[in-house]
Design an enzyme around this catalytic site. Structure first.
Site, short mmCIF file in Angstrom:
data_model
loop_
_atom_site.label_atom_id
_atom_site.label_comp_id
_atom_site.label_asym_id
_atom_site.label_seq_id
_atom_site.Cartn_x
_atom_site.Cartn_y
_atom_site.Cartn_z
N ASP A 12 1.08 -0.98 -0.15
CA ASP A 12 0.22 0.33 0.28
C ASP A 12 0.98 1.03 0.01
O ASP A 12 0.47 2.50 -0.41
CB ASP A 12 -0.91 -0.10 1.12
CG ASP A 12 -2.56 0.81 1.11
OD1 ASP A 12 -2.56 1.19 0.01
OD2 ASP A 12 -3.19 0.79 1.83
N HIS A 205 -8.72 -1.96 8.48
CA HIS A 205 -7.35 -1.24 7.11
C HIS A 205 -8.21 0.98 7.72
O HIS A 205 -8.70 0.80 6.90
CB HIS A 205 -7.54 -1.67 6.13
CG HIS A 205 -6.08 -1.25 5.73
ND1 HIS A 205 -5.63 -2.04 5.12
CD2 HIS A 205 -6.60 0.53 4.46
CE1 HIS A 205 -4.64 -1.67 3.74
NE2 HIS A 205 -5.42 -0.05 3.51
N HIS A 207 -6.92 4.14 6.80
CA HIS A 207 -5.94 5.43 6.47
C HIS A 207 -5.86 6.85 7.77
O HIS A 207 -6.58 7.25 7.81
CB HIS A 207 -5.91 6.23 5.02
CG HIS A 207 -5.23 4.75 4.16
ND1 HIS A 207 -4.28 4.75 3.14
CD2 HIS A 207 -6.08 3.58 3.87
CE1 HIS A 207 -4.78 3.82 3.09
NE2 HIS A 207 -4.74 2.56 2.97
N CYS A 238 -3.77 5.23 -2.58
CA CYS A 238 -4.38 4.10 -3.17
C CYS A 238 -4.26 5.02 -4.83
O CYS A 238 -4.74 6.48 -5.05
CB CYS A 238 -6.34 3.96 -3.08
SG CYS A 238 -7.17 2.90 -4.24
N ASN A 247 -1.68 5.97 5.25
CA ASN A 247 -2.29 5.04 5.79
C ASN A 247 -1.32 5.11 7.76
O ASN A 247 -0.93 6.23 7.71
CB ASN A 247 -1.19 3.27 6.13
CG ASN A 247 -2.09 2.76 4.90
OD1 ASN A 247 -1.07 2.88 3.70
ND2 ASN A 247 -2.58 1.52 5.18
ZN ZN Z 1 -5.27 0.80 1.86
#
Ligand code: ZN
Length: 314
Positions: A12, A205, A207, A238, A247
């Site tokens: 990522d 998950h 950010h 992304c 993140n």
């Molecule tokens: Zn991500």
């Protein structure tokens, strides 16, 4: 209480870097992260290498790393074709993480797929990945909001979690792809998911796009979620989500958790050493804060003027 910490920086994080990161550098970073006590490390992404050039060497990275027992090495894919590549790899990932967005618009932008197409792919994924011993995790992107559609109803997300588990997935991640989650929303959605699917391995998950990332982790823990993704040094984003930034920072999260008495199994000093390397690899400033400030209880030398003698005089 034990919290499981995963790192996704090599995927990522590196995927949005404009300069190509050498395969050997990725391998060295994964090997360094393997020594820190993380539960999972995301290593590769089986997406279109023309669109995400930094992810073209996933097979080489997986073949080059030294696998540490107890660590799961994961790869991501957006469709069946990607999973077929992951299954065909000589050195396979331990787990394939397939991704669909809760928002139909974002799913088309990110994966070029409708929900129906993604879900029919995923049924095939289970059939080809499980027989070769790969675990299957399903991520639901934009679970907490979409840059095109706004808030996503909790029922929609809970419905997809149920679909994933029915397909036989080993775990489900709720991803806040563009940092739109807030702590009360996390408490509500994560709480409902944990209650609706007791025993399912749920990962959050986040950010840190709007600085709510670590607050969201605490809301998730209070709601009963034990697994969290972070990115060492706070790298990330992304390529197909406008405004997406880093993140949550893995070592900042671990420092916060240790301060509150949670066990992570992670050696924070080793993780900070990895973060310092990341800054050199990408060649620009990174968002991590503990790597700059030091651990909370990393005490500094007492200023020279405050000597015993000074106290004696006072
Ligand atoms: Zn991500």
């Amino acid at each position: 209480m034990r919290i499981f910490v995963n790192d996704v920086a090599v995927r990522d994080g590196f995927q949005i870097e404009k300069t190509l990161i050498p395969t050997a550098t990725k391998i060295a970073m994964v090997d360094a992260l393997s020594e820190t006590g993380l539960a999972k490390i995301e290593v590769a992404s089986y997406v279109n290498p023309k669109l995400v050039p930094n992810m073209a060497d996933g097979d080489e990275v997986l073949a080059g790393i030294q696998r540490k027992p107890g660590v799961l090495y994961t790869a991501i894919a957006l469709n069946l074709k990607g999973v077929e590549r992951a299954v065909a790899a000589k050195a396979r990932a331990d787990e394939i993480n397939v991704v669909m967005s809760a928002s139909e618009t974002h799913n088309r932008a990110n994966a070029n797929r409708t929900h129906a197409q993604s879900l029919s792919d995923f049924a095939e994924v289970v059939k080809i990945a499980k027989p070769v011993g790969m675990l299957v995790n399903g991520a639901i992107s934009t679970s907490f909001g979409c840059p095109f559609e706004g808030r996503i109803s909790e029922e929609v997300v809970i419905g997809f979690v149920g679909k994933y588990l029915e397909l036989g997935f080993d775990g489900v991640s709720l991803a806040d792809t563009t940092g739109m989650a807030n702590p009360r929303q996390v408490a509500s959605l994560a709480g409902r998911v944990v209650k609706t699917f007791p025993g399912a391995e749920i990962t959050l998950h986040f950010h840190n796009t709007r600085s709510m990332g670590l607050a969201n982790v605490m809301a998730g823990i209070d709601a009963g979620v034990m697994h969290y993704d972070g990115s060492v040094a706070g790298l990330g984003g992304c390529p197909f989500a406008p405004g997406a930034t880093g993140n949550i920072c893995t070592e900042d999260m671990v420092n916060m958790l240790h301060d509150q008495g949670f066990e992570t199994g992670v050696d924070l000093d080793k993780l900070i050493a990895c973060a310092n390397q990341i800054e050199q690899i990408v060649g620009h400033a990174v968002p991590g804060q503990v790597m700059k400030a030091g651990k909370t209880l990393e005490l500094r030398p007492i200023p020279a003027r405050l000597t015993q003698e000074d106290f004696a005089k006072a």
